[in-house]
Design a protein around this motif. Structure first.
Motif, PDB file in Angstrom:
ATOM      1  N   GLY A 105       0.820  -1.207   0.000  1.00  0.00           N
ATOM      2  CA  GLY A 105       0.000   0.000   0.000  1.00  0.00           C
ATOM      3  C   GLY A 105       0.847   1.247   0.000  1.00  0.00           C
ATOM      4  O   GLY A 105       2.080   1.178  -0.073  1.00  0.00           O
ATOM      5  N   ASN A 106       0.195   2.390   0.070  1.00  0.00           N
ATOM      6  CA  ASN A 106       0.889   3.680   0.101  1.00  0.00           C
ATOM      7  C   ASN A 106       0.134   4.676   0.958  1.00  0.00           C
ATOM      8  O   ASN A 106      -1.063   4.521   1.203  1.00  0.00           O
ATOM      9  CB  ASN A 106       1.024   4.266  -1.305  1.00  0.00           C
ATOM     10  CG  ASN A 106       2.160   3.635  -2.077  1.00  0.00           C
ATOM     11  OD1 ASN A 106       1.949   2.705  -2.861  1.00  0.00           O
ATOM     12  ND2 ASN A 106       3.382   4.096  -1.835  1.00  0.00           N
ATOM     13  N   SER A 114      -7.227   8.151  -1.789  1.00  0.00           N
ATOM     14  CA  SER A 114      -7.120   6.690  -1.648  1.00  0.00           C
ATOM     15  C   SER A 114      -8.185   5.984  -2.482  1.00  0.00           C
ATOM     16  O   SER A 114      -7.904   4.987  -3.159  1.00  0.00           O
ATOM     17  CB  SER A 114      -7.268   6.281  -0.178  1.00  0.00           C
ATOM     18  OG  SER A 114      -6.145   6.677   0.570  1.00  0.00           O
ATOM     19  N   THR A 121      -6.769   1.642  -9.936  1.00  0.00           N
ATOM     20  CA  THR A 121      -6.071   0.353  -9.901  1.00  0.00           C
ATOM     21  C   THR A 121      -6.997  -0.778 -10.331  1.00  0.00           C
ATOM     22  O   THR A 121      -6.624  -1.641 -11.135  1.00  0.00           O
ATOM     23  CB  THR A 121      -5.511   0.102  -8.484  1.00  0.00           C
ATOM     24  OG1 THR A 121      -4.776   1.265  -8.078  1.00  0.00           O
ATOM     25  CG2 THR A 121      -4.615  -1.110  -8.437  1.00  0.00           C
ATOM     26  N   SER A 248      -9.007  -4.430  -1.963  1.00  0.00           N
ATOM     27  CA  SER A 248      -8.353  -3.174  -1.565  1.00  0.00           C
ATOM     28  C   SER A 248      -9.141  -2.502  -0.454  1.00  0.00           C
ATOM     29  O   SER A 248     -10.335  -2.778  -0.249  1.00  0.00           O
ATOM     30  CB  SER A 248      -8.235  -2.231  -2.768  1.00  0.00           C
ATOM     31  OG  SER A 248      -9.505  -1.929  -3.299  1.00  0.00           O
ATOM     32  N   PHE A 268      -3.626  -2.803  -0.622  1.00  0.00           N
ATOM     33  CA  PHE A 268      -4.008  -3.851  -1.575  1.00  0.00           C
ATOM     34  C   PHE A 268      -3.611  -5.220  -1.036  1.00  0.00           C
ATOM     35  O   PHE A 268      -2.599  -5.350  -0.347  1.00  0.00           O
ATOM     36  CB  PHE A 268      -3.307  -3.616  -2.924  1.00  0.00           C
ATOM     37  CG  PHE A 268      -3.677  -2.297  -3.538  1.00  0.00           C
ATOM     38  CD1 PHE A 268      -4.824  -2.173  -4.312  1.00  0.00           C
ATOM     39  CD2 PHE A 268      -2.896  -1.167  -3.304  1.00  0.00           C
ATOM     40  CE1 PHE A 268      -5.179  -0.940  -4.860  1.00  0.00           C
ATOM     41  CE2 PHE A 268      -3.244   0.063  -3.842  1.00  0.00           C
ATOM     42  CZ  PHE A 268      -4.391   0.174  -4.622  1.00  0.00           C
ATOM     43  N   GLU A 271       1.058  -7.228  -3.841  1.00  0.00           N
ATOM     44  CA  GLU A 271       1.887  -6.320  -4.608  1.00  0.00           C
ATOM     45  C   GLU A 271       1.468  -6.348  -6.082  1.00  0.00           C
ATOM     46  O   GLU A 271       1.514  -5.321  -6.775  1.00  0.00           O
ATOM     47  CB  GLU A 271       3.360  -6.731  -4.435  1.00  0.00           C
ATOM     48  CG  GLU A 271       4.358  -5.858  -5.151  1.00  0.00           C
ATOM     49  CD  GLU A 271       4.276  -4.382  -4.770  1.00  0.00           C
ATOM     50  OE1 GLU A 271       4.308  -4.072  -3.566  1.00  0.00           O
ATOM     51  OE2 GLU A 271       4.180  -3.527  -5.682  1.00  0.00           O
ATOM     52  N   ARG A 274      -1.323  -3.926  -6.432  1.00  0.00           N
ATOM     53  CA  ARG A 274      -0.831  -2.551  -6.307  1.00  0.00           C
ATOM     54  C   ARG A 274      -0.077  -2.111  -7.556  1.00  0.00           C
ATOM     55  O   ARG A 274      -0.071  -0.928  -7.915  1.00  0.00           O
ATOM     56  CB  ARG A 274       0.083  -2.418  -5.086  1.00  0.00           C
ATOM     57  CG  ARG A 274       0.419  -0.957  -4.737  1.00  0.00           C
ATOM     58  CD  ARG A 274       1.462  -0.870  -3.641  1.00  0.00           C
ATOM     59  NE  ARG A 274       2.784  -1.120  -4.156  1.00  0.00           N
ATOM     60  CZ  ARG A 274       3.762  -0.212  -4.232  1.00  0.00           C
ATOM     61  NH1 ARG A 274       3.563   1.011  -3.790  1.00  0.00           N
ATOM     62  NH2 ARG A 274       4.938  -0.533  -4.723  1.00  0.00           N
ATOM     63  N   MET A 277      -1.475   0.356  -9.852  1.00  0.00           N
ATOM     64  CA  MET A 277      -1.639   1.753  -9.422  1.00  0.00           C
ATOM     65  C   MET A 277      -0.471   2.620  -9.901  1.00  0.00           C
ATOM     66  O   MET A 277      -0.635   3.822 -10.137  1.00  0.00           O
ATOM     67  CB  MET A 277      -1.725   1.818  -7.881  1.00  0.00           C
ATOM     68  CG  MET A 277      -1.777   3.239  -7.319  1.00  0.00           C
ATOM     69  SD  MET A 277      -2.243   3.317  -5.572  1.00  0.00           S
ATOM     70  CE  MET A 277      -0.756   2.716  -4.781  1.00  0.00           C
ATOM     71  N   PRO A 292       3.655   6.457  -6.988  1.00  0.00           N
ATOM     72  CA  PRO A 292       2.631   5.478  -6.622  1.00  0.00           C
ATOM     73  C   PRO A 292       1.216   6.062  -6.656  1.00  0.00           C
ATOM     74  O   PRO A 292       0.265   5.355  -6.982  1.00  0.00           O
ATOM     75  CB  PRO A 292       3.019   5.073  -5.199  1.00  0.00           C
ATOM     76  CG  PRO A 292       3.803   6.232  -4.663  1.00  0.00           C
ATOM     77  CD  PRO A 292       4.468   6.878  -5.837  1.00  0.00           C
ATOM     78  N   THR A 293       1.078   7.334  -6.270  1.00  0.00           N
ATOM     79  CA  THR A 293      -0.269   7.895  -6.110  1.00  0.00           C
ATOM     80  C   THR A 293      -0.469   9.054  -7.078  1.00  0.00           C
ATOM     81  O   THR A 293       0.345   9.291  -7.952  1.00  0.00           O
ATOM     82  CB  THR A 293      -0.473   8.384  -4.658  1.00  0.00           C
ATOM     83  OG1 THR A 293       0.476   9.435  -4.395  1.00  0.00           O
ATOM     84  CG2 THR A 293      -0.246   7.255  -3.663  1.00  0.00           C
TER      85      THR A 293
END
Ligand SMILES: *Cc1c(COP(=O)(O)O)cnc(C)c1O
Length: 424
Positions: A105-106, A114, A121, A248, A268, A271, A274, A277, A292-293
C-alpha cells in the motif's frame, strides 16, 4: 454533511498581492484574529471535520510535521527517511487490517485520493487481467461516500448506487443484480459516513469471490478505530482483509488515526494488485518519473506526522483514546434515546445518527448551533449526526442538556436557526 455559510465555490475578495511584505508577528496576529471566527473545536463543541485527541497528540502532530515540512516524499532516494516512515505506517495499517503476507500500500493525501487510486487500480487491473473494454462501472451502496462519484467523474466510470436495506446496510442481493461483466469494482463501507454503520463485508466478499469481482472496503473513517474497538471488546464483524474477497481498502490516518491532515492509506491484498496503481513515464525531457499515487510532490510533514502519532500512541494509546470515543457514543446514544430520538441502526464506532419524525431535526440543529455546537446531518431520514472524538466524553452531558433544551425550544415554537443552514 452540511453546507452553510460562505460558498466554497466563489471568491470573497478581489485583493492582489501586496507590494511590500509584512513582518511575521503582525501576520500571526492577523491570522489568529481571523481564526477567532472559526468553530471552537478545542472546546469539544464541534463534531465534524476535526478529530480532537487532546493537546498531547496535537503537539506531536505539529512538531513532527514541522521537522519534515520541506522534505518531499516524491524523492525516496533523496529522503530515505520518508520512504522508511511511509513503509512503516503502511505496514502498521496492513497488520491492523489483517492483510496477508505480500500485501502492499501507500500513503495518500486523504480518503478521496485513496478511493480514486483504488478505483484506478481496479480499472487498470480489469483491463489488463480480464480484458474488460469500453464503458465500465462500479456498484455501491447508496450510503457510500461521494469520493467514489468524484473519481468516477474524472475517469468516466459509471456509478451504480443501490438502495440500502431497511437496516441501512448495503443490500448485497440487489448489488449482485446491479453488477455485470463491465463492473470493475463493488464497494462496502466500514463504516459509512452518514449512519456510521459497517456494511456486511463478509457477504460482499462472498459475492466478489463468486463472481470474480474486485471488492473495495472504504474504511476511511473506520480503518484506524475498528481494530482497537474490537481489541477493547466491541463485537466488530469481519470487515477487512480477513474477508478473503477484499482486494483493496482505504483507511484515513487523518481521521481516527489522529494524524495531521493530508494523510490516508490505500492498501491492496498483493503487490501484484498494487502494481496497477503505479505511474511510470519517461515521455518528456526530464527523465523517468515513477509515482505510486496521484500526487507529484508529497508533503513530508504529513508522512512524518503520521509516523510520529502512530508511534506516540501505540496500541495502548489508540485503545485508550478509542475507549473514550466508545464511552462518549454510548452515553450519547442512551441520552438521545431518553429524549425521544431513535438511533439509526446499531452504530459501533465513533459516528452516530439519530432522528425523530415528530419534530424538525433541522430546527434542532439550528438551536444547537446557537449554543455553539457545530455538527453534521443526515438527509434520509432527516436526522442529527455526530462524529465523536475522545474529547467529546468530557462534553457529552453538556451536549445532552443542550439537546434537551433545543427540543423544548423547537416544541415551544421558538424561532429556529440564528443563521441559515440547510440540508445538502
Ligand atoms: C472522510 C471519508 C472519505 C473521504 O475522505 P477525505 O479524507 O475527506 O477525502 C471517504 N469515505 C468515508 C467513509 C469517509 O468518512
Amino acid at each position: 454533511m452540511l453546507a452553510s455559510g460562505p460558498s466554497p465555490l466563489s471568491r470573497t475578495t478581489n485583493m492582489t498581492l501586496p507590494e511590500k511584505g509584512t513582518d511575521w508577528e503582525s501576520l500571526k496576529r492577523e491570522m489568529e484574529k481571523r481564526g477567532a471566527n472559526d468553530v471552537k473545536w478545542r472546546d469539544g463543541k464541534t463534531a465534524v471535520y476535526v478529530f480532537n485527541a487532546g493537546p498531547d497528540v496535537e503537539r506531536v502532530q505539529k512538531e513532527a510535521y514541522a521537522l519534515f515540512q520541506s522534505e518531499n516524499g516524491l524523492g525516496p532516494m533523496a529522503f530515505p527517511s520518508l520512504k522508511r516512515m511511509e513503509d512503516e505506517v503502511v505496514a502498521n495499517g496492513l497488520a491492523l487490517l489483517h492483510a496477508p503476507e505480500g500485501a502492499a500500500g501507500n500513503i495518500t493525501s486523504g480518503g478521496t485520493d485513496s478511493i480514486t487510486m483504488a478505483m484506478k487500480t481496479a480499472r487498470d487491473f480489469a483491463r489488463a487481467e480480464k480484458g474488460v473494454k469500453g464503458q465500465v462501472n462500479i456498484v455501491l451502496p447508496y450510503s457510500a461516500h461521494p469520493a467514489f462519484d468524484k473519481a468516477a467523474k474524472v475517469m468516466e466510470i459509471e456509478v451504480r448506487r443501490v438502495a440500502v436495506g431497511a437496516d441501512y446496510l448495503a443490500d448485497v442481493e440487489a448489488m449482485a443484480k446491479a453488477a455485470d461483466d463491465k463492473t470493475i469494482m463493488i464497494a462496502g463501507s466500514a463504516p459509512c459516513f452518514p449512519y456510521g454503520l459497517i456494511d456486511p463485508i463478509a457477504k460482499l466478499g462472498a459475492l466478489a469471490q463468486a463472481r470474480g469481482l474486485w471488492l473495495h472496503v472504504d474504511a476511511c473513517v473506520g480503518g484506524y478505530i475498528a481494530p482497537f474497538v474490537r481489541m477493547n471488546g466491541g463485537g466488530i464483524p469481519p470487515f477487512d482483509f480477513e474477508v478473503a474477497g477484499v482486494s483493496s481498502m482505504s483507511a484515513d490516518l487523518h481521521k481516527y488515526g489522529y494524524c495531521a491532515k493530508g494523510a490516508s492509506t490505500v492498501l491492496f491484498r498483493s503487490e501484484a494488485l498494487r502494481a496497477h496503481m503505479i505511474f511510470d513515464s519517461n515521455d518528456w525531457p526530464g527523465g523517468r518519473m515513477v509515482t505510486p499515487t496521484l500526487a507529484g510532490t508529497r508533503p513530508g510533514g504529513a508522512i512524518a506526522a503520521a509516523w510520529a502519532v502512530m508511534n506516540f500512541l501505540g496500541v495502548e494509546g489508540y485503545r485508550a483514546k478509542h475507549a473514550q470515543v466508545t464511552d462518549a457514543r454510548e452515553k450519547i446514544e442512551a441520552g438521545v434515546k431518553a429524549l425521544g430520538f431513535s438511533v439509526i441502526g446499531k452504530p459501533q464506532l465513533g459516528l452516530i445518527a439519530f432522528t425523530r419524525n415528530d419534530i424538525d431535526c433541522m430546527a434542532i440543529w439550528g438551536k444547537l448551533f446557537e449554543r455553539g455546537w457545530f455538527t453534521s446531518l443526515t438527509t434520509e431520514p432527516k436526522g442529527l449526526h455526530l462524529m465523536l472524538s475522545p474529547f467529546h466524553l468530557q462534553v457529552a452531558d453538556t451536549y445532552l442538556a443542550d439537546l434537551a433544551w433545543a427540543v423544548d425550544e423547537v416544541k415551544a415554537g421558538t424561532k429556529g436557526a440564528a443563521r441559515e443552514a440547510r440540508y445538502s
